[in-house]
Structures are given as structure tokens and as C-alpha cells.
Design an enzyme around this catalytic site. Structure first.
Site: not given
Lengths: 340, 340, 340
Positions: C241-243
């Protein structure tokens, strides 16, 4: 993007303290700000970063008063968080609007119509008799089969495959390598133990404002349509079986799988790695916890499910808590048996 | 497709009541039938739809007698369901046979041989020294590496990647963005905590009549071959590790993963989101429930497994039933302790 | 590859017994050896194969003495296993070094710089303002967006998508159809039940020696970077996922998913089909069993987790053992109740 601090302040309706001629090229978190970046400070928990950041400009609330010297230019606005969000959106639009026109080589089949302001990347393929709306972005290596319709302002990222006769709404975003309308898993067992393929002749319909994540697969219907309703958001690596229906504004996290002919209601929230059996009906507003396995219909709206096989969230939390203490429970039973 | 009701009746050996000159262009469910569609009525539970459908024609059993006026033409046949299935198959063949010839630009490496009636879509890539059989369909954006062999009548959908030296049988269907023969996950731990890649030099063999779903990945063997035996059907988003073997006519549902060197027997039925550990041997006819985790060999044919870690289906159903009532069981133990 | 037995013996510093003029073209397991193949015998459990193999040559330990006549040429070396591994690596390098130069048509955007010895396959796409290092291999159908940097000696397999502004290190391998830097799953709920997209403007950074498996997806950060640290190895069909941040030399098996903003430490070993909730911090050296669901931070280094939701490996094994005997435990409680 290349704007001065002054131009951005004007856009946001804010006032500048500091050097308003600096050039801004990028948005960044305050703790990661570099020269050329603009950032924001909303939650004062992060205030210390303001005095050390190298960002050229920081957006702050009008009510905010620095306690130490600040080297960045400050832009004072009513609500720094929403001003920054506005900037994010403007920046995002600038990026995607930049892509217009046709790169070569690209392929356009006979009888296909393409709207204005469309981007067709190099090596993109559009089959015959398609209708592609206005301002659609078709990135390199995207494949659009025959007889496909795509509504205005939809973005088709690289490597997306949209098979014959699918219908995609307006303002949809389909992320790289997603597959829409491939043949579902339909096989009829034969007396000799082999399987015969059941032809899959239906399509997939994505209504407006649907998002489909990277490498997600949505199978076409056997007959009729697999339907993803308006505003539904699908994350990456999701499997949607043939003849499934996903309700309006339902959100599904990554790696979840939904078996053939299951209907998921509106406004559901499905976590990641969940599995649904086939031919189920799931009520509006159902919430399902990560890694759950749903094997039965859900008839009551707003039900929360968890575990595999899934049952009520609260009940499952109690069972799971005792599961962790099972060795202890077994010992208590042994003790009782001895004391008898 | 464009046929008259009369032509279809002749094909099916049926008799027409009603207008036999109507043009038919599509197959549909009876409840969704529109002008130009043909549908069928087999299960009389759906008989009411016959009196409201807008389909131009409906196939019915010879023994059937309508109870109200019907606006569609009726085609009377011995068995309406199998007649409709026959029609599905004919329609399906028509669609796929339509693709023949070479679209440009496409790439064909040195020393590669391509059979008759082959379709090579725009932007398809065939490396050097490949042998592509008769009537193979290679869709746009498909990648065939060097030294690959593909048997007659096989369909390679858009974005499929077949790496060097893989062997694909006859009558196989490989769905969009599936990856066949990529390097498996082989890394040797080094004293400093890093990992060194173990070269993977083997290939993948798909025997005849194998189906591989969209975005499924099949790793090549370290040495030798990862083998998918005749008639096996793999759904979407499945992971097959290096040196795995999948038996004849085994069916595997979406998002299941099989770790390296595991051998699955013939005629197995594996549900979705199942995991298999590596180096296992699974007997013929094994059935595994959805989301199960198989960590041990299965030696007895026809075993049914369930749960994670997996054990006997019946036993697991009993344990799962009590799991849901664990808070109750804990209370009963507490009561016994108090009453002591 | 085409070498004589003599040439290979020289490379390995070994002595030959038998015909040293035979041509070797392939490596194989001893039990599958065919004329033209070279194999090895290290574990004497497999000695019987030596007397039946059709391999042209077999590498054996210097201390080994055949007990029966052998038709293959024998190459005697200090350690047959490591000699064979060395050969595997040489063969592997030969294969990948063979790809150099530019196949047409391919696309190179304005302002992009490409190093020496680069391979750019047909239908590969490189956007504008990219920096591609020396000896990088970009296979057919790979998509590199704008402003991407790729370090020396990295391999980008067919159909990989690397979105704008991502940074890829040296000696990375990205397998077919992996997606790097697509927009993550960020949606803000609106009062009317719909969702508004939160723009994702960050990128993905892969440090050096990172492997990314086929059809794996790594989302870009909302702001800043999703980071995969040096030497991390990701298998197929993984969702990042993001980050998210993945630590140095951490290994993750197929079909695992990691939700947004979770930080996984260095030297972790994560099995297949594991799920991580978002915003977690996982200590260095954590080990997680297959199909586990991690919902809490892990603060102690070297922790082993298992089950869903995950807890200590040993504790979970005890609970799972009793789970299988739950019907028995319930009977014991019933018996106690009766006897009261």
C-alpha cells in the site's frame, strides 16, 4: 508545475509573509520539505518541523503565530489543511491534463469513434466499433477490444485490458494491468473426469465514477453483465467473478475475491483478503473484516461480519479472545476432571 | 452473428411457431431479452418471463404448451437447455474464428515458425526460434520469449507473458496478463543477512487443454519443468511456484497459492484463496475448502480438507461450530468451577 | 550456450574422465539428463541415477569413486554442488547479457538519457526526462513513465509498469506485469455516501538489489515515498500500500498484502498470503507464518507470529492443536455437567 509563492497565495486567497517570488515545483510533507517544495502545518503536534524544514513555503492557519524564526515563506489561510488539499487536486489535474493527442505507433480499429481531447499513448490498441468519449486518457499498452464504450473523462492506465463489448462509464479510473471482461471460470464436468468450457458471452459494465485497482480482474458474465455500480472503489489484485454485482459506493480493499453470481449491496465496506462464496446476496451497508470468509447471505442492512467462516463481528471477537486462551481453558477442564 | 429465426431453428433441428424471418444477433437470459435476442425456457419456474420478454425468439421444449399469448417466436426442440448451450458454443466459435492474419506493427524474431490460420495482433511480440502451431490466436501486447513452442488452436490473450523455452500444448487458453515461466522465488541467505539469487533455468510446460486465468503467475522450475497436466483449469490471480506439478483435470479457484515443488494430484478440486506449503505431495481427487492452508502431505485419495491449518472437512466443521460458541463453553466451565 | 566438456572443466578447475570433446548446451537434474546436458552428483542418495543418466557430462566430487561403469564424461572438482551453482550463474549471465540494443518500434520520450549496453525491447515505452543507467534491460511492452530513474544493471521484464517519478536502484529485477507507483487506495467519504479521490502525488523508491515478483503491485505514497529498502525480495502477486516501508533484506512470499503506512523492519521473513493492517510498525527480524493477519505493532525484535489475528507462534500452535479437538473438549464439559 512551476508557480511563485505569490501565485499560489493568490489561488488560495491567502497572505504571504516572507519571500513571495520563490519558485514552487512540488508538494511535500513538512518534515521532508526541500527547496522548491510547498508544505503545510495544520496539527500543531508537528510545529517543531516548521523551524527546521527546508521547504520554500509553508501554508499555515491565519490564527497561527510562529514562536521562533522561520526560513520558509508562510502563506496564511483560513484552513491550512483544506487549502493544501485544494493544491493537491490542482496539481493532480495539471498532471493528467498534460496528456493529450496521439503518440505513434498506436492502433485504431475500423468504425471506432474517438472524442475530443483524448490521449492515445504509443502502443495503445483500440479494436473496431468502439466509442471513446471526450477527454479520455488511454495510456500506452492499453488494450480495448471490439465494441467497447468508454464515457467522458475516464482514465485507462498502461496495460489495462478491456475485452469485447464492455461498457465503461464516465470519470472512471482503471489502474495498470487491470483486466476487465475476461472469460470467467465456467467448466462443465464430463463423464471422463475432464471439463468442458462453458462459453462466456456476456460483458462487464462499470457505471460512472468507478475505480479499479492495479492487476484487479473482473470476469464477464456468462450471459448478461457483471456490474460495478456507480461510485464503487476496488483496490488492487481483487477478483470479481462472472455475473457478480457490486453496489453503489461500495469499497473493497486489496486481494479480496468474490465468486460468481454474488450480489454485494450499496455502501458496503469490505476489507482486504476477504472471500465471498458464489450466489450470495449481501445487504446494503454490510461491513466485513479482513481475511473473513463469507459463505451465507446477509439479509440485515448494516451487519458487521468477521472471521472465516464469517459471523457477527462482536461474537467473533469474543470467540477469538477465548481461542487465544484455549490451552488455559483445557487446563481448567482437566482440573475439574481431577477434582471430581 | 446475424441469422434469421428460421436459420437457427434449422441448425437446432427444431420447429418454429411465430415470425421466422426475424433477425437474431445476440443471446440473452429470458428476463433480459431485447428485440434481436434469442433466449430459452427450460425450468418452468421462469415461465412467467416468457409472457413478458422482448426477445425475438425463445427456444422451448417440444412438450411445452404456452398458457398465455407469447409475442416472441418459439422454437420447439427436444431439449431446450442443451439446444441453447449448442448455440452458445457456435456463437463463441464464430467470435474467435474471426481473428486471423497479422496486424501491424507486430514483432517476429529470427528463426520462428508460425502455422496457418494464425492471428498475430498489433504489438504482439514473438522472440526467436519459436514454433507456433496452426490456428493459434496471439492477441495484441502478448509477449512470447525465445524458444517457445505453442500447440495448435491455443489462444493467447492480450498482455500474456510467456518467458523463454516454455512449452504450451494444444487447445490451451491463457487469459490476459497471465505470466508463464517467470523466475521463481529462489534466494540463498548470505552470512551478512543479504540474499543471493539462485538462477532459475528451467521452464514451464502446459499440456493440452489447460486454462490459465487472468493475472495468474506460474514460475519456471529451477532446473527441469513446472508442469500443468492435461485438462487442468486455473482461475485468476493464482500463484504457482517453481517446480510445482498440477495433475490432470485438476481445478483451482481464484487467488490460491501453491509453494515451490509441491505436487498436486489428478482430479483435485481446490477452492479459492487456499495456500499450500512447499514440497508436499497431494493425492488424486483431494478436495480443499476455500481459504484453507495445507501444510502436510495428503496420502489418501479423495480426502476432503478444510480450515487453516487444514484437517478433515467433517472434523473442521464440528470444531468451527464450537468455535462460534466458545464464550458459552467458557461460561459453562466457569459455572462448574463455582459449583465445585 | 555451447561449450565442450573440456572448456567447462577448465572453467571449474576440474579434471575430466571420459570424452571431453562432447558439446554441452544445457544444465539438467541428473535424473532428467539428456545428451547435450551437464548435471551434477553431490548427495550420494542419488548415485544410482549416475549409472542410468543420458547426460553428456556429470560433475562429481574429487573424492568420489564410481561403483559401476558410467557412460557420461565425469568432471572431478573439489565441491560438485558449488561448481554446479557457479555454472548456473554463468549460464544465467550469458542469457541476460545476450540482450543488448534497441528493437523497433520502441518509444523514447524527450529529454530521457539512456546508458551504454542497454536493451530496449520492441514496444517498450520510456517517457520524458528519464535517466536509465548502464546495462539496464528493458524488455518488450515495459512502460516507464515520465521522470523515472533506473540504476545500472537493473532488469525490467515484459509488461512492467513504472509510473511517473519513481526511482529504481541498481541490480534490481522487476518481474513481468509488476506495477510500481500506481495510485494507492485513498478516498475521503462524502456526506452523500460517495467517495472523493485523495490525489496521490508521491512516488516509489526501490533501493539497490531489490526483487519484485510478477503481477505484484506497489502503490505510490500520497506525499513522499513508498520505500523498499536495499536487498528486499518480494514474491509474486503481493500488494504494497501507499507510504509503506519494507526494511533491508526483508523477504516476503507470494500473495501477502501490506496496508498503507505500515513500516516493516529489516531482515523480516513474511510467509505467503499474510495480511498487515495499516499504520503498523513491525520490528526487525520479525517472522510471520503463512495466512496470518497482523493487526498490532511488533516492538520486540525477532518475534515469531502466526494465525489470524496473529499472536505468538508457540501459543498459536497450542491453541490450534486444541481447536482441532474442540468437539472432544465440549464433550468433557458436558460429562462434568452431567456428573455434578
Amino acid at each position: 508545475m512551476k508557480f511563485t509563492v505569490r501565485q499560489i497565495a493568490t489561488l488560495l486567497g491567502g497572505e504571504v509573509a516572507g519571500n513571495d517570488t520563490l519558485a514552487i515545483t512540488k508538494l511535500a510533507k513538512i518534515e521532508e520539505g526541500q527547496p522548491g517544495d510547498i508544505s503545510f502545518l495544520s496539527n500543531l503536534k508537528y510545529e517543531t518541523h516548521l523551524y527546521t524544514t527546508q521547504a520554500s513555503a509553508v501554508i499555515v492557519d491565519r490564527s497561527f503565530q510562529p514562536k521562533k524564526p522561520v526560513s520558509s515563506a508562510l502563506i496564511f489561510v483560513e484552513n491550512s489543511y483544506s487549502a493544501f488539499t485544494q493544491l493537491l487536486e490542482e496539481y493532480y489535474k495539471l498532471q493528467s491534463f498534460a496528456r493529450v493527442g496521439v503518440e505513434q505507433p498506436s492502433y485504431l480499429g475500423e468504425g471506432s469513434q474517438v472524442g475530443e481531447q483524448v490521449y492515445r499513448g504509443a502502443f495503445s490498441y483500440i479494436g473496431s466499433n468502439c466509442q471513446i468519449g471526450r477527454n479520455v486518457k488511454i495510456y500506452p499498452h492499453a488494450y480495448i477490444g471490439n465494441g467497447v464504450r468508454i464515457g467522458d473523462n475516464t482514465i485507462i492506465f498502461p496495460g489495462v485490458r478491456i475485452l469485447d463489448n464492455c461498457i465503461i462509464g464516465q470519470h472512471c479510473v482503471i489502474h495498470p494491468n487491470a483486466v476487465i471482461g475476461s472469460e470467467g471460470f465456467g467448466f462443465a464436468p464430463q463423464p471422463d473426469g475432464s471439463y468442458k468450457t462453458i462459453p462466456q458471452l456476456g460483458n462487464v459494465i462499470l457505471e460512472d465514477n468507478v475505480n479499479v485497482g492495479s492487476n484487479t480482474t473482473i470476469d464477464c458474465a456468462t450471459l448478461g453483465s457483471t456490474i460495478i455500480r456507480q461510485g464503487a472503489k476496488l483496490d488492487n489484485l481483487i477478483q470479481i467473478g462472472h455475473n457478480v454485482e457490486i453496489g453503489k459506493n461500495t469499497v473493497i480493499a486489496a486481494q479480496t475475491g468474490i465468486s460468481g453470481s454474488t450480489k454485494i449491496g450499496d455502501n458496503c465496506v469490505i476489507a482486504g483478503q476477504v472471500g465471498f462464496a458464489g450466489h450470495l446476496t449481501i445487504a446494503n451497508g454490510t461491513r466485513v473484516g479482513a481475511q473473513s470468509g463469507v459463505g451465507k447471505n446477509v439479509t440485515e442492512e448494516g451487519t458487521s461480519l468477521n472471521s472465516s467462516p464469517a459471523f457477527g463481528l462482536k461474537e467473533s471477537m469474543r470467540s477469538l479472545a477465548i481461542f487465544r486462551k484455549l490451552p488455559d481453558l483445557e487446563r481448567r477442564v482437566s482440573d475439574l476432571e481431577k477434582k471430581k
